[in-house]
Scaffold this motif. Structure first.
Motif, short mmCIF file in Angstrom:
data_model
loop_
_atom_site.label_atom_id
_atom_site.label_comp_id
_atom_site.label_asym_id
_atom_site.label_seq_id
_atom_site.Cartn_x
_atom_site.Cartn_y
_atom_site.Cartn_z
N GLU A 1 46.40 54.48 69.50
CA GLU A 1 47.28 55.54 69.00
C GLU A 1 46.60 56.18 67.81
O GLU A 1 46.05 55.48 66.96
CB GLU A 1 48.65 54.97 68.60
N ASN A 2 46.64 57.50 67.77
CA ASN A 2 45.98 58.26 66.70
C ASN A 2 44.52 57.84 66.54
O ASN A 2 44.03 57.65 65.42
CB ASN A 2 46.74 58.13 65.37
N SER A 3 43.85 57.65 67.66
CA SER A 3 42.42 57.29 67.74
C SER A 3 42.10 55.93 67.10
O SER A 3 40.95 55.65 66.79
CB SER A 3 41.55 58.37 67.09
N ARG A 4 43.09 55.08 66.93
CA ARG A 4 42.88 53.75 66.36
C ARG A 4 43.46 52.68 67.27
O ARG A 4 44.49 52.89 67.91
CB ARG A 4 43.55 53.62 64.99
N GLY B 1 46.18 58.75 77.42
CA GLY B 1 47.60 58.99 77.66
C GLY B 1 48.27 58.04 78.62
O GLY B 1 49.42 58.25 78.99
N LYS B 2 47.62 56.99 79.04
CA LYS B 2 48.18 56.06 80.04
C LYS B 2 48.55 54.75 79.40
O LYS B 2 47.83 54.24 78.54
CB LYS B 2 47.16 55.83 81.15
N THR C 1 27.47 60.60 75.95
CA THR C 1 28.47 60.26 74.95
C THR C 1 29.85 60.44 75.56
O THR C 1 30.16 61.49 76.13
CB THR C 1 28.34 61.18 73.71
N ILE C 2 30.65 59.40 75.46
CA ILE C 2 32.03 59.47 75.94
C ILE C 2 32.91 59.48 74.71
O ILE C 2 32.88 58.56 73.90
CB ILE C 2 32.35 58.28 76.86
N SER C 3 33.69 60.55 74.58
CA SER C 3 34.49 60.72 73.38
C SER C 3 35.59 59.66 73.29
O SER C 3 36.02 59.09 74.29
CB SER C 3 35.10 62.12 73.35
N SER C 4 36.04 59.46 72.07
CA SER C 4 37.13 58.51 71.85
C SER C 4 38.42 59.14 72.35
O SER C 4 38.51 60.36 72.55
CB SER C 4 37.24 58.15 70.38
N ILE C 5 39.42 58.31 72.54
CA ILE C 5 40.70 58.83 73.01
C ILE C 5 41.70 58.77 71.86
O ILE C 5 41.63 57.89 71.00
CB ILE C 5 41.22 58.10 74.26
N ASN C 6 42.64 59.71 71.85
CA ASN C 6 43.65 59.77 70.79
C ASN C 6 44.79 58.79 71.07
O ASN C 6 45.19 58.03 70.19
CB ASN C 6 44.18 61.20 70.66
#
Length: 157
Positions: A90-93, A66-67, A11-16
């Motif tokens: 942004e904000n996981s969306r 963050g990139k 599982t690869i987590s989502s990014i914020n």
């Protein structure tokens, strides 16, 4: 015999905040990560290679926490993976999506493979124009030599 540990999925987590480059043709994510110098990037990077895709068979995905890429980096990706999408997170969306297409003009991103080209002997920024997209063919503005898709991937600087 499949053990419990072998049957678990990764599982690869989502990014914020950051970006996801999706729909990369299979096995091209490694070249993209190389030209973007992601090995030097201090943030989280996830490279998924050979993921199953209904439309492509197999695809690669790159997640960058963050990139944000600049226009030159996006043009380099477009040369390697036309049809890929860049999703801004942004904000996981997903707040925006950009479908990449082959650039018409390519300035300073490629090294001309013609050893006699003036760009290989003087300090001049290279310039190429797209002649055809299928098959992908570009032409050097200075020496007029044309190059096809398989060579273009090796010309990136």
């Amino acid at each position: 015999m499949i053990t419990e540990q072998m049957s678990k999925k990764l599982t690869i987590s989502s990014i914020n905040t950051g970006m996801v480059i999706d729909h990369i043709p299979d096995k091209r994510s490694f070249k993209i990560s190389s030209i973007l110098n992601l090995y030097k990037y201090a943030g989280s990077v996830a490279i998924i290679s050979s993921a199953k895709s209904k439309s492509m068979g197999f695809k690669d995905i790159i997640k960058l926490e963050g990139k944000h890429l600049d226009l030159e980096e996006i043009d380099k990706i477009a040369l390697l993976a036309p049809g890929a999408t860049i999703n801004i997170i942004e904000n996981s969306r997903v707040i925006s999506k950009k479908l990449l297409s082959t650039p018409i003009k390519i300035n300073g991103l490629l090294k001309c493979f013609n050893p006699n080209c003036i760009t290989n002997h003087e300090i001049i920024k290279t310039k190429f124009v797209t002649e055809s997209t299928n098959p992908y063919v570009i032409r050097c503005v200075y020496c007029e030599r044309t190059f096809q898709d398989d060579i273009i991937r090796r010309m990136l600087v």
